[in-house]
Design an enzyme around this catalytic site. Structure first.
Site, mmCIF file in Angstrom:
data_model
loop_
_atom_site.group_PDB
_atom_site.id
_atom_site.type_symbol
_atom_site.label_atom_id
_atom_site.label_comp_id
_atom_site.label_asym_id
_atom_site.label_seq_id
_atom_site.Cartn_x
_atom_site.Cartn_y
_atom_site.Cartn_z
ATOM 1 N N SER A 175 -47.151 -2.471 -15.528
ATOM 2 C CA SER A 175 -47.776 -3.946 -15.966
ATOM 3 C C SER A 175 -47.367 -4.309 -17.131
ATOM 4 O O SER A 175 -46.860 -3.634 -17.849
ATOM 5 C CB SER A 175 -49.438 -3.556 -15.933
ATOM 6 O OG SER A 175 -50.065 -4.779 -16.590
ATOM 7 N N TYR A 188 -56.724 1.275 -19.399
ATOM 8 C CA TYR A 188 -55.619 0.746 -18.379
ATOM 9 C C TYR A 188 -54.301 0.485 -19.151
ATOM 10 O O TYR A 188 -53.289 1.098 -18.583
ATOM 11 C CB TYR A 188 -56.140 -0.380 -17.730
ATOM 12 C CG TYR A 188 -55.078 -1.179 -16.640
ATOM 13 C CD1 TYR A 188 -55.123 -0.526 -15.595
ATOM 14 C CD2 TYR A 188 -54.282 -2.055 -17.267
ATOM 15 C CE1 TYR A 188 -54.199 -1.148 -14.582
ATOM 16 C CE2 TYR A 188 -53.451 -2.664 -16.045
ATOM 17 C CZ TYR A 188 -53.462 -2.383 -14.821
ATOM 18 O OH TYR A 188 -52.478 -2.803 -14.073
#
Length: 288
Positions: A175, A188
Protein backbone atom coordinates in the site's frame (compact mmCIF):
# COMPACT_ATOMS: atom_id res chain seq x y z
CA UNK A 1 35.24 -8.41 5.73
CA UNK A 2 34.80 -4.62 5.84
CA UNK A 3 35.47 -4.26 2.12
CA UNK A 4 33.01 -7.04 1.25
CA UNK A 5 30.38 -5.44 3.47
CA UNK A 6 30.85 -2.06 1.77
CA UNK A 7 30.70 -3.59 -1.71
CA UNK A 8 27.56 -5.58 -0.91
CA UNK A 9 25.91 -2.52 0.63
CA UNK A 10 26.77 -0.45 -2.45
CA UNK A 11 25.39 -3.21 -4.67
CA UNK A 12 22.09 -3.23 -2.77
CA UNK A 13 21.80 0.57 -2.95
CA UNK A 14 22.52 0.62 -6.68
CA UNK A 15 20.03 -2.19 -7.36
CA UNK A 16 17.33 -0.47 -5.30
CA UNK A 17 17.82 2.78 -7.23
CA UNK A 18 17.90 0.92 -10.54
CA UNK A 19 14.60 -0.87 -10.01
CA UNK A 20 12.88 2.28 -8.79
CA UNK A 21 14.08 4.16 -11.88
CA UNK A 22 13.07 1.22 -14.08
CA UNK A 23 9.52 1.31 -12.69
CA UNK A 24 9.30 5.06 -13.41
CA UNK A 25 10.59 4.65 -16.99
CA UNK A 26 8.02 1.93 -17.67
CA UNK A 27 5.30 4.47 -17.12
CA UNK A 28 6.23 5.89 -20.52
CA UNK A 29 7.79 2.93 -22.34
CA UNK A 30 5.60 -0.20 -22.10
CA UNK A 31 7.47 -3.50 -21.80
CA UNK A 32 6.67 -6.70 -23.69
CA UNK A 33 4.27 -9.01 -21.84
CA UNK A 34 5.41 -12.52 -20.99
CA UNK A 35 3.47 -15.69 -21.74
CA UNK A 36 2.10 -17.28 -18.55
CA UNK A 37 0.39 -20.27 -20.16
CA UNK A 38 0.70 -23.28 -17.86
CA UNK A 39 1.76 -21.30 -14.80
CA UNK A 40 0.21 -22.06 -11.41
CA UNK A 41 -1.05 -18.80 -9.91
CA UNK A 42 -1.88 -18.67 -6.20
CA UNK A 43 -3.75 -15.62 -4.90
CA UNK A 44 -4.34 -15.14 -1.18
CA UNK A 45 -7.42 -13.21 -0.11
CA UNK A 46 -9.14 -14.14 -3.39
CA UNK A 47 -12.65 -14.55 -1.98
CA UNK A 48 -13.52 -10.93 -2.79
CA UNK A 49 -12.16 -7.53 -3.78
CA UNK A 50 -8.86 -7.13 -5.62
CA UNK A 51 -8.02 -10.80 -5.12
CA UNK A 52 -11.14 -11.89 -6.99
CA UNK A 53 -10.61 -9.33 -9.74
CA UNK A 54 -7.01 -10.46 -10.28
CA UNK A 55 -8.23 -14.05 -10.57
CA UNK A 56 -10.68 -12.94 -13.25
CA UNK A 57 -7.88 -11.14 -15.11
CA UNK A 58 -5.83 -14.35 -15.17
CA UNK A 59 -8.85 -16.53 -16.05
CA UNK A 60 -8.40 -16.25 -19.81
CA UNK A 61 -4.62 -16.83 -19.78
CA UNK A 62 -4.60 -20.65 -19.60
CA UNK A 63 -3.13 -20.73 -16.09
CA UNK A 64 -4.09 -22.93 -13.15
CA UNK A 65 -5.70 -20.72 -10.53
CA UNK A 66 -5.28 -21.52 -6.84
CA UNK A 67 -7.51 -19.46 -4.56
CA UNK A 68 -6.89 -19.01 -0.82
CA UNK A 69 -9.23 -17.26 1.58
CA UNK A 70 -10.99 -17.65 4.92
CA UNK A 71 -14.39 -17.42 3.20
CA UNK A 72 -15.47 -20.64 1.51
CA UNK A 73 -18.49 -18.97 -0.09
CA UNK A 74 -16.35 -16.09 -1.34
CA UNK A 75 -13.86 -18.43 -3.01
CA UNK A 76 -16.66 -20.53 -4.47
CA UNK A 77 -18.10 -17.42 -6.10
CA UNK A 78 -14.68 -16.34 -7.38
CA UNK A 79 -14.16 -19.81 -8.85
CA UNK A 80 -17.55 -19.67 -10.54
CA UNK A 81 -16.84 -16.28 -12.09
CA UNK A 82 -13.34 -17.35 -13.14
CA UNK A 83 -14.72 -20.40 -14.97
CA UNK A 84 -17.28 -18.20 -16.69
CA UNK A 85 -14.39 -15.94 -17.75
CA UNK A 86 -12.56 -18.88 -19.35
CA UNK A 87 -10.51 -20.49 -16.60
CA UNK A 88 -10.05 -24.24 -17.15
CA UNK A 89 -8.34 -25.14 -13.87
CA UNK A 90 -9.51 -23.52 -10.64
CA UNK A 91 -8.76 -24.88 -7.18
CA UNK A 92 -9.73 -23.24 -3.92
CA UNK A 93 -8.68 -23.91 -0.33
CA UNK A 94 -9.71 -22.52 3.02
CA UNK A 95 -6.59 -21.04 4.60
CA UNK A 96 -5.98 -18.52 7.36
CA UNK A 97 -2.73 -17.00 6.11
CA UNK A 98 -1.94 -15.61 9.55
CA UNK A 99 -1.58 -19.18 10.87
CA UNK A 100 1.89 -20.46 9.98
CA UNK A 101 1.05 -24.14 10.54
CA UNK A 102 -2.07 -23.84 8.41
CA UNK A 103 -0.16 -22.13 5.60
CA UNK A 104 2.42 -24.90 5.54
CA UNK A 105 -0.25 -27.61 5.69
CA UNK A 106 -2.39 -26.18 2.89
CA UNK A 107 0.73 -25.42 0.83
CA UNK A 108 1.68 -29.10 0.92
CA UNK A 109 -1.85 -29.99 -0.16
CA UNK A 110 -1.58 -27.59 -3.11
CA UNK A 111 1.75 -29.11 -4.15
CA UNK A 112 0.26 -32.61 -4.10
CA UNK A 113 -2.99 -31.77 -5.84
CA UNK A 114 -2.01 -28.99 -8.26
CA UNK A 115 1.78 -28.69 -8.43
CA UNK A 116 4.47 -26.16 -7.60
CA UNK A 117 3.15 -22.60 -7.46
CA UNK A 118 5.06 -20.42 -9.93
CA UNK A 119 3.26 -17.09 -9.41
CA UNK A 120 2.53 -16.24 -5.78
CA UNK A 121 0.39 -13.16 -5.10
CA UNK A 122 0.27 -12.17 -1.43
CA UNK A 123 -2.91 -10.13 -1.46
CA UNK A 124 -4.71 -10.96 1.82
CA UNK A 125 -4.95 -7.94 4.09
CA UNK A 126 -6.95 -6.41 6.91
CA UNK A 127 -7.27 -2.97 8.52
CA UNK A 128 -8.58 -2.09 11.99
CA UNK A 129 -9.34 1.54 11.13
CA UNK A 130 -8.73 2.67 14.72
CA UNK A 131 -6.35 5.14 16.32
CA UNK A 132 -3.32 3.43 17.82
CA UNK A 133 -4.32 3.80 21.48
CA UNK A 134 -7.87 2.69 20.67
CA UNK A 135 -6.78 -0.51 18.90
CA UNK A 136 -7.04 -3.69 20.98
CA UNK A 137 -3.77 -5.60 21.23
CA UNK A 138 -5.38 -8.62 19.60
CA UNK A 139 -6.33 -6.62 16.49
CA UNK A 140 -2.86 -5.10 16.22
CA UNK A 141 -1.34 -8.57 16.36
CA UNK A 142 -3.80 -9.86 13.77
CA UNK A 143 -3.01 -6.97 11.43
CA UNK A 144 0.71 -7.77 11.53
CA UNK A 145 0.08 -11.51 11.23
CA UNK A 146 -2.09 -11.14 8.12
CA UNK A 147 -0.43 -8.19 6.39
CA UNK A 148 3.19 -9.09 7.11
CA UNK A 149 3.94 -12.46 8.68
CA UNK A 150 1.79 -14.38 6.22
CA UNK A 151 4.22 -13.26 3.50
CA UNK A 152 7.07 -14.92 5.38
CA UNK A 153 5.18 -18.22 5.58
CA UNK A 154 4.01 -18.30 1.96
CA UNK A 155 7.52 -17.44 0.72
CA UNK A 156 8.95 -20.22 2.90
CA UNK A 157 6.40 -22.64 1.47
CA UNK A 158 6.68 -21.85 -2.25
CA UNK A 159 10.01 -20.08 -2.87
CA UNK A 160 12.22 -23.21 -2.69
CA UNK A 161 10.66 -24.70 -5.85
CA UNK A 162 11.00 -21.36 -7.64
CA UNK A 163 14.69 -21.02 -6.78
CA UNK A 164 15.32 -24.65 -7.66
CA UNK A 165 13.87 -24.03 -11.13
CA UNK A 166 15.14 -20.44 -11.29
CA UNK A 167 11.64 -19.59 -12.46
CA UNK A 168 8.73 -17.91 -10.76
CA UNK A 169 7.22 -14.64 -9.62
CA UNK A 170 6.63 -13.23 -6.13
CA UNK A 171 4.04 -10.48 -5.83
CA UNK A 172 3.51 -8.40 -2.69
CA UNK A 173 0.34 -6.31 -2.55
CA UNK A 174 1.27 -3.58 -0.10
CA UNK A 175 0.00 0.00 0.00
CA UNK A 176 1.04 3.62 -0.29
CA UNK A 177 0.62 3.43 3.50
CA UNK A 178 3.69 1.20 3.36
CA UNK A 179 5.69 4.14 2.02
CA UNK A 180 4.50 7.01 4.22
CA UNK A 181 2.68 7.11 7.55
CA UNK A 182 -1.04 7.86 7.65
CA UNK A 183 -2.95 9.34 10.58
CA UNK A 184 -5.16 6.75 12.26
CA UNK A 185 -3.53 3.76 10.55
CA UNK A 186 -0.48 3.14 12.72
CA UNK A 187 -0.74 -0.66 12.84
CA UNK A 188 -1.73 -0.91 9.19
CA UNK A 189 1.14 1.36 8.08
CA UNK A 190 3.65 -0.57 10.18
CA UNK A 191 2.50 -3.88 8.71
CA UNK A 192 2.67 -2.56 5.14
CA UNK A 193 6.08 -0.90 5.64
CA UNK A 194 7.31 -4.28 6.88
CA UNK A 195 5.78 -6.06 3.86
CA UNK A 196 7.57 -3.70 1.47
CA UNK A 197 10.89 -4.07 3.29
CA UNK A 198 10.59 -7.84 3.40
CA UNK A 199 9.69 -8.19 -0.28
CA UNK A 200 12.42 -5.80 -1.40
CA UNK A 201 15.05 -7.56 0.71
CA UNK A 202 14.12 -11.00 -0.65
CA UNK A 203 14.20 -9.58 -4.19
CA UNK A 204 17.74 -8.35 -3.62
CA UNK A 205 18.75 -11.70 -2.09
CA UNK A 206 17.50 -13.47 -5.21
CA UNK A 207 19.48 -11.15 -7.47
CA UNK A 208 22.64 -11.43 -5.41
CA UNK A 209 22.48 -15.24 -5.57
CA UNK A 210 21.97 -15.31 -9.33
CA UNK A 211 18.29 -16.35 -9.22
CA UNK A 212 17.27 -13.77 -11.79
CA UNK A 213 14.60 -16.07 -13.19
CA UNK A 214 12.50 -15.50 -10.07
CA UNK A 215 10.86 -12.13 -10.63
CA UNK A 216 9.38 -9.87 -7.96
CA UNK A 217 6.73 -7.17 -8.00
CA UNK A 218 5.88 -4.85 -5.11
CA UNK A 219 2.54 -3.04 -5.44
CA UNK A 220 1.76 0.13 -3.48
CA UNK A 221 -1.63 1.59 -4.37
CA UNK A 222 -3.41 4.49 -2.74
CA UNK A 223 -6.77 3.75 -1.08
CA UNK A 224 -8.97 1.47 -3.18
CA UNK A 225 -12.76 1.58 -3.25
CA UNK A 226 -13.26 -2.00 -2.03
CA UNK A 227 -14.94 -1.37 1.32
CA UNK A 228 -11.80 -1.75 3.43
CA UNK A 229 -11.45 2.00 3.66
CA UNK A 230 -15.09 3.07 3.83
CA UNK A 231 -15.25 6.56 5.25
CA UNK A 232 -11.77 7.50 4.07
CA UNK A 233 -11.57 10.46 1.75
CA UNK A 234 -8.82 12.26 -0.09
CA UNK A 235 -7.84 15.90 0.30
CA UNK A 236 -6.34 15.94 -3.21
CA UNK A 237 -8.73 14.02 -5.51
CA UNK A 238 -6.86 15.13 -8.64
CA UNK A 239 -3.42 14.04 -7.42
CA UNK A 240 -4.54 11.13 -5.22
CA UNK A 241 -7.96 9.85 -6.20
CA UNK A 242 -9.64 6.91 -4.51
CA UNK A 243 -8.86 4.07 -6.92
CA UNK A 244 -11.37 1.83 -8.66
CA UNK A 245 -10.79 -1.90 -8.01
CA UNK A 246 -10.98 -3.02 -11.66
CA UNK A 247 -8.35 -0.46 -12.67
CA UNK A 248 -6.02 -1.58 -9.89
CA UNK A 249 -6.43 -5.29 -10.70
CA UNK A 250 -5.64 -4.72 -14.37
CA UNK A 251 -2.56 -2.64 -13.53
CA UNK A 252 -1.27 -5.28 -11.11
CA UNK A 253 -1.65 -8.08 -13.63
CA UNK A 254 0.02 -5.93 -16.31
CA UNK A 255 2.91 -5.30 -13.90
CA UNK A 256 3.27 -9.05 -13.34
CA UNK A 257 3.18 -9.80 -17.07
CA UNK A 258 5.89 -7.21 -17.73
CA UNK A 259 8.05 -8.17 -14.71
CA UNK A 260 7.73 -4.68 -13.24
CA UNK A 261 9.60 -4.52 -9.94
CA UNK A 262 7.57 -1.68 -8.37
CA UNK A 263 4.06 -0.49 -9.12
CA UNK A 264 2.76 2.69 -7.49
CA UNK A 265 -0.83 3.79 -8.10
CA UNK A 266 -1.86 6.36 -9.13
CA UNK A 267 1.10 7.46 -11.27
CA UNK A 268 1.40 10.72 -9.36
CA UNK A 269 2.76 8.68 -6.42
CA UNK A 270 6.07 8.28 -8.27
CA UNK A 271 6.48 12.05 -8.37
CA UNK A 272 5.20 12.63 -4.84
CA UNK A 273 7.52 9.97 -3.38
CA UNK A 274 10.50 11.40 -5.29
CA UNK A 275 9.77 14.88 -3.93
CA UNK A 276 9.29 13.54 -0.40
CA UNK A 277 12.51 11.53 -0.49
CA UNK A 278 14.42 14.57 -1.78
CA UNK A 279 13.03 16.74 1.03
CA UNK A 280 13.99 14.13 3.64
CA UNK A 281 17.48 13.80 2.14
CA UNK A 282 18.22 17.53 2.13
CA UNK A 283 16.70 17.90 5.58
CA UNK A 284 19.11 15.24 6.79
CA UNK A 285 22.03 17.09 5.23
CA UNK A 286 21.01 20.35 6.91
CA UNK A 287 20.65 18.70 10.32
CA UNK A 288 24.04 17.02 10.05
Amino acid sequence: FTMNFLLETLQLVVLSIYYNVESFVRLFIPAKKKNVTGEIVLITGSGSGIGRLMALEFASMEVALVLWDISHEGMKETARQAKEAGAKRVHYYLCDCSDRAEVYRVAEQVKREVGDVSILINNAGIVTGKKFMESPDSLIEKTVEVNTMSHFWTYKAFLPAMTSNNHGHLVSISSSAGLIGVNGLADYCASKFAAVGFAESVALELLSTGKNGVKTTIVCPYFINTGMFDGCGTKWPVLLPILEPNYVAKKIVDAILTDQAFLLLPRTLYILMSVLNSIMYFNGLLQS
